[in-house]
Design an enzyme around this catalytic site. Structure first.
Site, mmCIF file in Angstrom:
data_model
loop_
_atom_site.group_PDB
_atom_site.id
_atom_site.type_symbol
_atom_site.label_atom_id
_atom_site.label_comp_id
_atom_site.label_asym_id
_atom_site.label_seq_id
_atom_site.Cartn_x
_atom_site.Cartn_y
_atom_site.Cartn_z
ATOM 1 N N VAL A 1 16.763 55.450 -36.368
ATOM 2 C CA VAL A 1 15.666 56.413 -36.486
ATOM 3 C C VAL A 1 14.345 55.671 -36.324
ATOM 4 O O VAL A 1 14.130 54.627 -36.950
ATOM 5 C CB VAL A 1 15.696 57.135 -37.848
ATOM 6 N N ILE B 1 22.474 56.529 -34.735
ATOM 7 C CA ILE B 1 22.510 55.063 -34.654
ATOM 8 C C ILE B 1 21.256 54.464 -35.272
ATOM 9 O O ILE B 1 21.302 53.444 -35.951
ATOM 10 C CB ILE B 1 22.634 54.609 -33.182
ATOM 11 N N ASP C 1 7.831 58.939 17.381
ATOM 12 C CA ASP C 1 7.452 59.782 16.232
ATOM 13 C C ASP C 1 7.181 58.894 15.021
ATOM 14 O O ASP C 1 7.661 59.145 13.930
ATOM 15 C CB ASP C 1 8.550 60.790 15.915
ATOM 16 N N ASP D 1 6.504 45.805 -28.392
ATOM 17 C CA ASP D 1 7.267 46.095 -29.615
ATOM 18 C C ASP D 1 8.563 45.273 -29.613
ATOM 19 O O ASP D 1 9.644 45.800 -29.875
ATOM 20 C CB ASP D 1 7.574 47.592 -29.700
ATOM 21 N N GLY E 1 14.384 70.596 7.262
ATOM 22 C CA GLY E 1 13.410 70.609 8.343
ATOM 23 C C GLY E 1 13.826 71.565 9.428
ATOM 24 O O GLY E 1 14.747 72.371 9.263
ATOM 25 N N SER F 1 9.791 56.199 -35.367
ATOM 26 C CA SER F 1 8.644 57.040 -35.725
ATOM 27 C C SER F 1 8.615 58.336 -34.928
ATOM 28 O O SER F 1 8.215 59.381 -35.442
ATOM 29 C CB SER F 1 7.340 56.273 -35.473
ATOM 30 N N TYR F 2 9.008 58.261 -33.655
ATOM 31 C CA TYR F 2 8.886 59.421 -32.771
ATOM 32 C C TYR F 2 10.232 59.894 -32.231
ATOM 33 O O TYR F 2 10.277 60.840 -31.453
ATOM 34 C CB TYR F 2 7.978 59.074 -31.579
ATOM 35 N N SER F 3 11.295 59.217 -32.605
ATOM 36 C CA SER F 3 12.579 59.523 -31.972
ATOM 37 C C SER F 3 13.742 59.201 -32.900
ATOM 38 O O SER F 3 13.585 58.528 -33.915
ATOM 39 C CB SER F 3 12.723 58.708 -30.674
#
Length: 724
Positions: free
Chosen positions: A415, A413, A187, A524, A71, A417-419
């Protein structure tokens, strides 16, 4: 009433005009004339004393981590203390260059330091150290991770008048404390009201505050942020503490010129969507004559606290921070800066020595140094205990960061579907973590990240430690689950009883109830997503993991909703959907409970069962509660299982009701005999088949070219050949 559909907390609305108050009147041009008193600058003498034995701080004792803001007065850094007694603790460090400060600014800086050294209040930022070098001044303050109130409310949350009341009430207590010390804040604006990690407010930035000897003394300088100025400040007719109560109730205008005109001419109005109690409070605050303004009388803030608008507030509980804030900011590790402007946080932190100011400047700042006495023991000796040292969390600031620069990747460690999840080691500390690598082309991880930031500090929710993004993948670094999956641990135990199962379900249900109470559904909750952080097998070491399918309850515009908003303004169909999702979480816990007690899964006999067979059994809602372990399992357990696995999700128990069930509340009456179970791999295979069948029952629609549709092909066949 819901308020968050507004772009700003207090925008200018179509207003019903108020009658101008008789009394003080002034032309607009009055605000343009300088005051005689304004030109008089006096050095403020510093009379604060430091406890004997305290050591002064200096810049070398603080490690620069990030730039938080910049500032007109200087920069603010996130810093870590590297020396005792508070080594490892994080602070915000405000650095001001003496050479670039005007004389007036120098006085303001000393004023801020004096005020902060005096103040000790739950809703005012705390000063821990103040010191100077030849070229700079340093204020070491609380590091407030929640960002400013204005950003939070205007950009993220659907909130109500009741929610705003909470913030205003905490603010009133903070202002009252400042006024009791003879301080006019001057202020007051949302940007100067910060949130801590729990969502409570802290007043900050005292550069424009002015200490007054008594309530009769007036200040005359033209200061503050124009949108929030009281008329007497604009007109420079002298102002007292009552100017803060004007700012407290002000409606922010569309632009400065328009706001200034409204303030001077008293053409303020009342938004009609507010309750009559709220309108009454605003009318009492918007008195152009400060002597008639609520809060300006001999009782001060007590007048405001007694107003009917605050009739539902327990002020003692509020002061003790026992009232739950409407909104909890998403903060992870203590040194994260997700809630600060990326324009600043992406900069490399650098604190140059600073150009020495003029010869007399150092004298102006004499007595500036300060050490908080709270860092010393009662006998004046430094504390021997150290705050825990946190690992540095590198955040996303608009750049692609290379994960491998900070971590060594180890074996896989798990697996999904997406990761893919791998073990990793932090190079600098040699600490082990898990990293979830998410393919951005298949899934947007933003909701998962936000949920983990907001709720990952719960003891039974996995903690997010670090985040990287290389453009194609997002890397979520979390604590490593060394104890493995819940079912693995249970089914490998030589001895597992119904009573132990009750402790396990209690811990998990408590966590799910917490999430549901915050408007979060996991969606999930299969047993493979419930793991132990260590190998002790203690239920308290369980963590709910993998929030990839989790959702936060949001309004149609995508904003989060406070509990008050949800209860009063959410459409029934939205609540019904939320109830369905919560029911799905309870069903998953019911599957887990059944498996722990029976030693096998309720709807799948093994991994070879087809999805159709499993779905048929699930749809029928029929499962056996007799034979095998069920012959020795308690009736209360069977009752709980039946109510958690009810075929209608809206008739299942809620997480709160599960916690109130006798099987949970009366664990000491449960059998301690050993429960038998099927082969571990058979049970895990059946469990995997169950959730695989459920996922297969929700096919994702596949979009194909329009030419491949039957209708398009039929139209082509009907066209005359000349058009082809």
């Amino acid at each position: 009433m819901p308020l968050a559909q507004l772009k700003e907390p207090w925008p200018l609305m179509e207003l019903v005009p108020l009658d101008p108050e008789n009394g003080q009147t002034s032309g607009e041009e009055a605000g343009l004339q300088p005051s005689k008193d304004e030109a008089i600058l006096k050095e403020i003498s510093i009379t604060h004393h430091v406890k004997a034995g305290s050591e002064k701080a200096d810049p070398s004792q603080f490690e620069l981590l990030k730039v938080l803001g910049q500032g007109s007065f200087g920069k603010v850094f996130l810093v870590r203390k590297v020396t005792r007694p508070d080594s490892g603790h994080l602070y915000a460090m405000k650095v001001l260059k003496k050479a670039t400060l005007k004389v007036r600014d120098r006085v303001r800086t000393k004023m801020e330091r004096d005020i902060l050294a005096d103040v000790n209040h739950p809703f005012v930022v705390k000063l821990h150290y103040a010191f100077q070098t030849e070229g700079k001044l340093y204020l070491i303050l609380d590091f407030l991770r929640g960002g400013d109130l204005f950003t939070r409310l205007s950009k993220e949350v659907m909130f109500t008048e009741e929610d705003v009341k909470f913030y205003l009430a905490e603010l009133a207590l903070g202002l009252d404390h400042l006024h009791s010390l003879g301080i006019i804040y001057r202020d007051l604006k949302p940007e100067n009201i910060l949130l801590d990690e729990e969502g409570h407010i802290k007043l900050t930035d005292f550069g424009l505050s002015k200490e007054a000897i008594d309530h009769e003394k007036k200040a005359y300088s033209f200061c503050g942020t124009v949108e929030y100025m009281a008329p007497e400040v604009v007109n420079r007719q002298g102002h007292t503490h009552s100017a803060d109560w004007w700012s407290y109730g002000v409606l922010m205008g569309k632009d400065r010129k328009e706001t200034m005109t409204l303030i001077l001419k008293a053409k303020l109005g009342m938004p009609q969507f507010l309750s009559t109690e709220a309108q009454s409070l605003l009318r009492a605050l918007f008195k152009r004559n400060p002597a008639n303004r609520l809060g300006s009388g001999p009782d001060g803030a007590e007048e405001i606290k007694r107003h009917i608008f605050y009739s539902t507030i327990d002020w003692n509980k509020l002061y003790r921070r026992e009232i739950k804030p409407p909104f909890k900011p998403a903060v992870a590790q203590p040194d994260d800066t997700f809630y600060f402007d990326t324009e600043f946080t992406s900069r490399t932190p650098r604190d140059s020595p600073g150009i020495p100011p003029s010869a007399g400047a150092h004298q102006l700042f004499r007595g500036f140094s300060f050490v908080a006495t709270g860092l010393m023991e009662d006998d004046g000796k430094p504390r021997t205990t150290q705050a825990p040292l946190h690992s540095v969390v590198q955040q996303l600031h608009g750049k692609n960061l290379v994960f491998s620069d900070g971590y060594v990747v180890k074996e896989t460690i798990g697996v999904g579907s997406y990761s893919v999840c791998k073990r990793c080691v932090h190079k600098a500390t040699n600490m082990e973590y898990a990293v979830k690598v998410i393919d951005k082309s298949k899934r947007d991880p933003s909701e998962e990240i936000e949920i983990l930031l907001r709720y990952g500090q719960h003891p039974n929710i996995i903690t997010l430690k670090d985040v990287y993004d290389d453009g194609k993948h997002v890397y979520l670094v979390t604590e490593l689950m060394r104890g493995g999956e819940l079912l693995d641990k249970i089914l490998r135990q030589k001895f597992f009883s119904e009573r132990e199962a009750s402790f396990v379900l209690h811990t998990i249900s408590k966590t799910v109830e917490y999430l549901h109470s915050q408007g979060v559904v996991h969606r999930d909750l299969k047993p493979s997503n419930i793991l132990y952080v260590d190998e002790s097998g203690n239920p308290e070491c369980l963590r709910i993991c993998d929030f990839g399918f989790a959702k936060q309850l949001r309004a149609e515009n995508g904003l989060l909703m406070t509990p008050c908003y949800t209860a009063n303004f959410v459409a029934p169909e939205v609540l019904k959907r939320q109830g369905y999702d919560e029911g799905c979480d309870i069903w998953s816990l019911g599957i887990l409970l059944y498996t722990m007690l029976a030693g096998y899964t309720p709807f799948a006999n093994g991994p070879s069962d087809t999805p159709e067979e499993i779905l048929t059994r699930i749809g029928s809602g029929k499962f056996t509660l007799s034979g095998g372990n069920w012959n020795t399992v308690s009736e209360t357990a069977k009752d709980l299982v039946s109510k958690m696995l009810h075929v209608d999700p809206h008739q299942r128990l809620t997480a709160k009701q599960v916690l109130q069930h006798p099987w949970i509340t009366q664990k000491d009456k449960l059998p301690q005999s050993q429960l038998s179970h099927q082969d571990l791999q058979l049970v895990k295979g059946a469990m995997a088949a169950t959730y695989s069948a459920l996922n297969s029952s929700k096919p994702t629609p596949q979009l194909k070219p329009i030419e491949s549709s039957i209708l398009a092909q039929r139209r082509v066949r009907k066209l005359p050949s000349t058009t082809l």
